[in-house]
Write a protein that holds these residues in place. Sequence first.
Motif, short mmCIF file in Angstrom:
data_model
loop_
_atom_site.label_atom_id
_atom_site.label_comp_id
_atom_site.label_asym_id
_atom_site.label_seq_id
_atom_site.Cartn_x
_atom_site.Cartn_y
_atom_site.Cartn_z
N LEU B 98 0.82 -1.21 0.00
CA LEU B 98 0.00 0.00 0.00
C LEU B 98 0.85 1.27 0.00
O LEU B 98 0.43 2.32 -0.48
CB LEU B 98 -0.91 -0.02 1.24
CG LEU B 98 -2.13 0.88 1.23
CD1 LEU B 98 -3.05 0.55 0.07
CD2 LEU B 98 -2.89 0.75 2.54
N ILE B 99 2.07 1.15 0.52
CA ILE B 99 2.95 2.32 0.59
C ILE B 99 3.18 2.91 -0.80
O ILE B 99 3.32 4.12 -0.96
CB ILE B 99 4.29 1.95 1.29
CG1 ILE B 99 5.12 3.20 1.59
CG2 ILE B 99 5.09 0.95 0.51
CD1 ILE B 99 4.59 4.06 2.68
N ARG B 100 3.21 2.05 -1.83
CA ARG B 100 3.39 2.54 -3.21
C ARG B 100 2.23 3.43 -3.61
O ARG B 100 2.40 4.49 -4.21
CB ARG B 100 3.47 1.36 -4.19
CG ARG B 100 4.63 0.45 -4.01
CD ARG B 100 4.72 -0.52 -5.18
NE ARG B 100 3.54 -1.35 -5.34
CZ ARG B 100 3.41 -2.57 -4.85
NH1 ARG B 100 4.38 -3.10 -4.15
NH2 ARG B 100 2.30 -3.26 -5.04
N VAL B 101 1.02 2.96 -3.28
CA VAL B 101 -0.18 3.71 -3.65
C VAL B 101 -0.22 5.03 -2.88
O VAL B 101 -0.51 6.09 -3.45
CB VAL B 101 -1.45 2.86 -3.33
CG1 VAL B 101 -2.71 3.61 -3.73
CG2 VAL B 101 -1.38 1.52 -4.04
N LEU B 102 0.08 4.95 -1.59
CA LEU B 102 0.01 6.15 -0.74
C LEU B 102 1.05 7.18 -1.18
O LEU B 102 0.75 8.37 -1.29
CB LEU B 102 0.24 5.76 0.73
CG LEU B 102 -0.72 4.74 1.33
CD1 LEU B 102 -0.32 4.41 2.76
CD2 LEU B 102 -2.15 5.26 1.30
N ALA B 103 2.26 6.70 -1.43
CA ALA B 103 3.34 7.65 -1.77
C ALA B 103 3.16 8.23 -3.16
O ALA B 103 3.61 9.36 -3.41
CB ALA B 103 4.69 6.96 -1.65
N SER B 104 2.52 7.50 -4.06
CA SER B 104 2.31 8.10 -5.38
C SER B 104 1.12 9.07 -5.35
O SER B 104 1.08 10.02 -6.11
CB SER B 104 2.11 7.03 -6.46
OG SER B 104 1.06 6.18 -6.12
N ALA B 105 0.18 8.83 -4.44
CA ALA B 105 -0.96 9.76 -4.31
C ALA B 105 -0.56 10.99 -3.49
O ALA B 105 -1.08 12.09 -3.72
CB ALA B 105 -2.14 9.07 -3.66
N GLN B 106 0.32 10.81 -2.53
CA GLN B 106 0.77 11.93 -1.69
C GLN B 106 2.31 11.90 -1.66
O GLN B 106 2.91 11.36 -0.74
CB GLN B 106 0.18 11.79 -0.28
CG GLN B 106 0.66 12.81 0.73
CD GLN B 106 0.56 14.25 0.25
OE1 GLN B 106 1.49 14.79 -0.36
NE2 GLN B 106 -0.57 14.89 0.49
#
Lengths: 329, 265
Positions: B98-106
């Motif tokens: 999920l860190i990939r999704v979170l860091a690309s969104a924020q």
Amino acid sequence: MVVTTIGLTRRFGSLTAVDDLTLDLPTGGVVGLVGPNGSGKSTLIRMLLGLIKPTSGEAEILGRSIATPQAYAASVGALVEGPAFVPSLSARANLISLARLRGLPASRVDEVVSIVGLAGRDREPVKRFSLGMKQRLGIAAALLPDPELLLLDEPTNGLDPAGILEIRHLLQSLARSGRTVVVSSHLLSEIESICTFLVIIRFGVLMLMYAGPMADLLALAPTPVHVRPEFDSDHGRLRQALTDAGWSVVTPDAGTEATVTLTIAAPGEQAAQINRDSLAAGVTLAELTVSRDSLESIFLEMTGNDDGELAGARAASASAAATAAAVRS
Amino acid sequence: MIGVVRSELGRLSRRSVIIGWFGLTAALAMIINVVMFQVIKSSSVPPANGPGVSFPSEARLLSEHGIVAGLGSASSILGVVALSFWAIATSTDYSTGLIRVLASAQPVRWRLILGKWLALGVFTAAATTVALVANLVAAPLAAQSAGYSPSAWGNDLIPLLLGAWINLFGALLIWGTIGLALATLTRSSGVAIGVGVGYVLLGESLITSVASSTRDWLPGTTMSAIASGGTAAVSYGAALSLGVTYLVLTLAAATIVVVRRDITD
């Protein structure tokens, strides 16, 4: 251009994953990024998203430097290395959480759930979802910001043929709605069927082999014409007539053991003339076909057939066929 | 930042976290009261502190502070529970990808870590409230079953409860932040929890037995002192200063790692 890279390089210790990549990806349509597993596709996508920093070189997304990914994050949606969610939460709760992160209203979740065809299933926990549903959910998450650019890393990984078809249609419809969809895949057949622009990457290190419209690449492929006379006895007469007319018949002359179908090395658009020449010689054709090499054979030709993974897959396929033949005999 | 916090709160609001964290906290807050009164009943001299637990004297237990003494006594164990859930919430981002999704969104990553810290802080406040309520329910029953009827309990109750809540919350917040930092560094809840539990149950005792001068400033002693509103060994002010230092250092370490680290898997 939606993506521009200049000399982009990324090394992990002694391993160079992306080497001096200079590339322009056009706005609109489906752009394919094809290369075998381990060729650096995911590394490139991660650099474009700001998840990892390049060792050297520069890149821009939507005209903004990847050094400041916050400048374009609201315009880019991504699916990297498969979908990632909290398994015990429902699909809807996961999407709402991501919508909140981007400051989007919950109503946007309804829209993306509908786009990817998960309406009615979105209140189920993600852990109950099939891989195909998770992939669609991953694409839904990427669609949340209504992005100009979608970066999808292997979006059909692990899907069955029906699931692949669904995702393919979905990506095409997203491109028709004005977005640019960049899809990475190691499946050449996947790319061939949906992409309008193609980037081919060499095995081992992300090194550009080709970047351009798919139609231009396919046009490079030879398009031999195959003809079969109505009567097998006309075979010799047809070969002679076509040779006399100036065509290059590439099917070896087997003497008395006539080959029923003849292959002529000629551009596909000359098929009608070949038909007329056959008729003029008094031979009626039962079949006339123009074949085009697949993207895979073009790819192998471009890479000198040295692509490890594809070559391996072909060898395995040939070996399986040989084994099956041996079993049958 | 508000969006990050709301997003984190949404992901934390799952049954396993709420039932696991709050249920365990309530159970431990009740158990410690029963144990305290049974121990005092059998001997008016408090026994040596056990792993992660400190026992108050009979006089303190029967004083007006006795009604919340259980919270101070169990603060290290409650701290380990908080550390564990903070570590799980953090490492899940890595284990699920999920860190990939979170860091690309924020992409402004310090916001991600600070938002997570604030959201987990909200849950820690709720856990503190659960512990306080469970303690208030269990303490009179435990006292009664041990044959005590502390007449001083109830004097200045509101300020006492408020103080106990703030002290326990402060201690749990620091324990949780240590869990967040450990999970960020190791990307593994198992390692983070193992280190946390091992330290509380064994590590700090071993260190203080070898070097007794460290007793006044090690995390376990410090957080127990904060939760108890100060002890004979460590004043409340000194404990609070040390606690804030631990919090700032661990949160800074976690933030630096998250901001600078490549997200490669």
